[in-house]
Design an enzyme around this catalytic site. Structure first.
Site, PDB file in Angstrom:
ATOM      1  N   LYS A 185       0.852  -1.188   0.000  1.00 49.99           N
ATOM      2  CA  LYS A 185       0.000   0.000   0.000  1.00 49.99           C
ATOM      3  C   LYS A 185       0.886   1.236   0.000  1.00 49.99           C
ATOM      4  CE  LYS A 185      -3.128   2.612   3.050  1.00 49.99           C
ATOM      5  NZ  LYS A 185      -3.781   2.642   4.385  1.00 49.99           N
TER       6      LYS A 185
ATOM      7  N   ASP B 106      -2.434  10.497   3.264  1.00 47.70           N
ATOM      8  CA  ASP B 106      -3.835  10.102   3.450  1.00 47.70           C
ATOM      9  C   ASP B 106      -4.568  11.104   4.324  1.00 47.70           C
ATOM     10  OD1 ASP B 106      -6.235   8.804   3.583  1.00 47.70           O
ATOM     11  OD2 ASP B 106      -5.577   7.314   5.057  1.00 47.70           O
TER      12      ASP B 106
ATOM     13  N   LYS C 159     -10.115  12.937   7.845  1.00 55.14           N
ATOM     14  CA  LYS C 159      -9.644  12.583   9.181  1.00 55.14           C
ATOM     15  C   LYS C 159      -9.725  13.807  10.087  1.00 55.14           C
ATOM     16  CE  LYS C 159      -6.214   9.187   7.587  1.00 55.14           C
ATOM     17  NZ  LYS C 159      -6.735   7.972   8.244  1.00 55.14           N
TER      18      LYS C 159
ATOM     19  N   ASP D 165       1.625   6.476   5.363  1.00 50.42           N
ATOM     20  CA  ASP D 165       0.655   5.512   4.837  1.00 50.42           C
ATOM     21  C   ASP D 165       1.164   4.806   3.586  1.00 50.42           C
ATOM     22  OD1 ASP D 165      -1.689   4.320   5.613  1.00 50.42           O
ATOM     23  OD2 ASP D 165      -2.971   5.588   4.375  1.00 50.42           O
TER      24      ASP D 165
ATOM     25  N   ASP E 202     -12.035   7.031   3.612  1.00 48.20           N
ATOM     26  CA  ASP E 202     -10.838   6.817   4.415  1.00 48.20           C
ATOM     27  C   ASP E 202     -10.503   5.336   4.536  1.00 48.20           C
ATOM     28  OD1 ASP E 202      -8.641   7.644   5.871  1.00 48.20           O
ATOM     29  OD2 ASP E 202      -9.693   7.665   7.788  1.00 48.20           O
TER      30      ASP E 202
ATOM     31  N   GLU F 220      -9.394   3.605   2.055  1.00 47.52           N
ATOM     32  CA  GLU F 220      -8.899   3.673   0.677  1.00 47.52           C
ATOM     33  C   GLU F 220      -7.794   2.661   0.377  1.00 47.52           C
ATOM     34  OE1 GLU F 220      -5.561   4.988   2.663  1.00 47.52           O
ATOM     35  OE2 GLU F 220      -7.634   5.534   3.089  1.00 47.52           O
TER      36      GLU F 220
ATOM     37  N   ARG G 132      -7.464  -0.467   1.005  1.00 47.36           N
ATOM     38  CA  ARG G 132      -7.953  -1.741   0.469  1.00 47.36           C
ATOM     39  C   ARG G 132      -8.350  -1.622  -0.999  1.00 47.36           C
ATOM     40  NH1 ARG G 132     -12.433  -1.961   5.048  1.00 47.36           N
ATOM     41  NH2 ARG G 132     -10.681  -0.897   6.044  1.00 47.36           N
TER      42      ARG G 132
END
Length: 501
Positions: free
Chosen positions: A262, A267, A274, A285, A344, A346, A348
């Protein structure tokens, strides 16, 4: 970068700014660890007494400095605590941590010798790797004098017998340590200096340097190929997404591995923004992509007889007028549709595209690595990553391999009943959210939906240990840690040796 070497010369004759020895907690006071004999002799047998007077207890991570007496070429002796005294020898992790503490304590010096208790090649490697990782510092944004330079050179002492194995062990430590520190640099780099295009360029440069085949899909290629997950996450940013393939092949390989990372270079949460206090460290991230990138370069430099391909799923998750909205439906690579209930969640989405693409090359095993869920951090804390898989044997193997490599992990289940919440979307094949409880497991179940039949797959959720916000400890610095790199490299080594179990 700190230089690393091995010496079979006598400890007393080593010329260095500092000589590092180990001390431990015994039932009647501190105990000198093996490797400190010549130093003790130079102190006329009173070294333990001197260190005790200076407050040494042998506790793990403790350091005490004392000027060297006549008889030692090094100017200073640094005693580092190993914890409780061990009659059967000190474990590799204890040696790594002690060497890391010593290297960090000696920042600003030119040369240090590590005379820690390391007789076997594995122990020599542990000391060398711990020292190199502990010496790490990130000063890219500091002005002159804003940070101490890391120790210039570390010399690991070893016995003449087995010196060839010791040199090979130090070389392996150097390769893994350099690639882990590369991953740390990537994680620590400010997000305005590392976007998907920039990360892809770094991968291309490394490919050219080390003879790896690198392919980059830009936003046009992703659109043409139907990579709806990557495009959906990246839609809100002025920095478009990338899918990067970094491939290493060996002529004698009998197995192939796909490592997927990933790579959300920042993010914000997207439209599902967030809250303050949760976005300041979100440059990390992309730690999963950094880990798989470091692992494939390590595999090449080590010459492992296994084919390894790293897939870096890179995007920036930002809110804007073009961003994906909660309620939108994305058509993923491979054809499945996903209703986005939370932007959020995201990671996956980008991983799903990469998993399907990697599966088309029919690897023997796919392992994805991601800072995927806060739920996993809540479950396992900040130093342990979760391991999930569609194959119980693979899950246990990766848990075992992580322990061998010195990383903390824990096997986690994929309960079938948690799948229901994701499959109840009335308008798409799946939703990107499911039940709130067990969120880390739900994310794993989502990824499992995209694994081709017949391929063994595992998921490492490194949300906890990927970025350390507290004070440094052992060989772990504040900031990026390079979590999972050692586990992936060790797994590749075992696969190359024909030992998957």
């Amino acid at each position: 970068m700190t230089a690393l070497s091995v010496s079979t010369s006598s400890v007393a004759s080593l010329r260095a700014d500092a000589l590092v020895i180990g001390v431990a907690k015994g039932p009647k006071g501190i105990v000198l660890a093996p490797g400190a004999e010549a130093v003790s002799e130079a102190f006329e047998g009173k070294l333990a007494e001197v260190l005790t007077t200076l407050g040494a207890t042998g506790a793990e991570g403790e350091t005490v400095k004392v000027p060297s007496p006549a008889g030692l070429k090094a100017a200073l002796v640094l005693a580092v605590g190993l914890g409780d005294a061990a009659e059967g020898g000190y474990g590799a992790e204890a040696l790594r941590r002690a060497a890391g503490v010593a290297a960090r304590a000696l920042a600003g010096t030119k040369k240090a010798a590590l005379a820690l208790p390391a007789e076997s090649a594995d122990e020599v490697e542990a000391v060398a790797l711990g020292g190199l990782l502990g010496a790490y510092s990130f000063g890219a944004y500091k002005g002159e004098g804003g940070i101490k330079e890391p120790v210039g050179e570390l010399v690991v002492t070893a016995a003449r017998k087995g010196s060839k194995d010791a040199k090979a062990a130090v070389e392996r430590a150097l390769i893994i340590g350099e690639e882990m520190n590369r991953a740390r640099d990537l994680v620590n780099t400010a997000p305005n200096d590392l976007n998907p295009k920039g990360f892809a360029a770094i991968a291309q440069a490394a490919g050219k340097e080390h003879g790896l085949k690198v392919e980059v899909l830009d936003e046009k290629a992703l659109l043409k190929g139907g990579f709806g997950g990557l495009l959906g996450v990246g839609n809100g940013s002025v920095n478009p997404p990338r899918l990067v393939k970094v491939a290493y092949t060996h002529p004698k390989a009998k197995a192939s591995l796909a490592f997927i990372g990933k790579g959300i270079t920042y993010d914000s949460g997207g439209i599902s923004l967030k809250p303050a206090g949760h976005n300041e460290t979100m440059k990390c991230d992309m730690a999963g992509a950094a880990a798989v990138f470091a692992a494939v370069v390590s595999a090449k430099r080590l010459g492992l007889a296994v084919n390894v391909t790293a897939w870096l799923a890179l995007a920036e998750n930002m809110p804007s007028g073009s961003a994906t909205r909660p309620g939108d439906v994305l058509k993923m690579y491979g054809g499945k549709t996903v209703e986005v209930l939370n932007t959020d969640a995201e990671g996956r989405l980008v991983l799903a595209d990469a998993i399907v693409r990697a599966g088309e090359e029919n690897p023997d095993v796919i392992v994805d690595v991601a800072t995927l869920t806060g739920a996993m951090m809540m479950a396992l804390g900040s130093r342990t990553f979760g391991v999930m898989a569609n194959n119980d044997e693979l899950r246990e193997t990766l848990h075992t391999v992580a322990g061998e490599a010195g990383e903390q992990s824990w096997p986690m289940p994929l309960p079938a009943e948690l799948r229901k919440g994701m499959t109840e979307s009335t308008i798409a094949d799946l939703a990107n959210m499911g039940e709130r409880m067990g969120g880390g497991l739900v994310a794993g179940l989502f990824l499992k939906e995209f694994v081709a039949e017949g391929i063994d797959w595992a998921h490492l959720d490194i949300a906890g240990p990927a970025f350390h916000e507290g004070a440094p400890f052992g060989y772990t610095p504040k900031g990026g840690t390079a979590s999972a790199v050692r586990t992936l490299v060790r797994f590749a080594e075992r696969t190359a040796a024909g030992d998957k179990a």
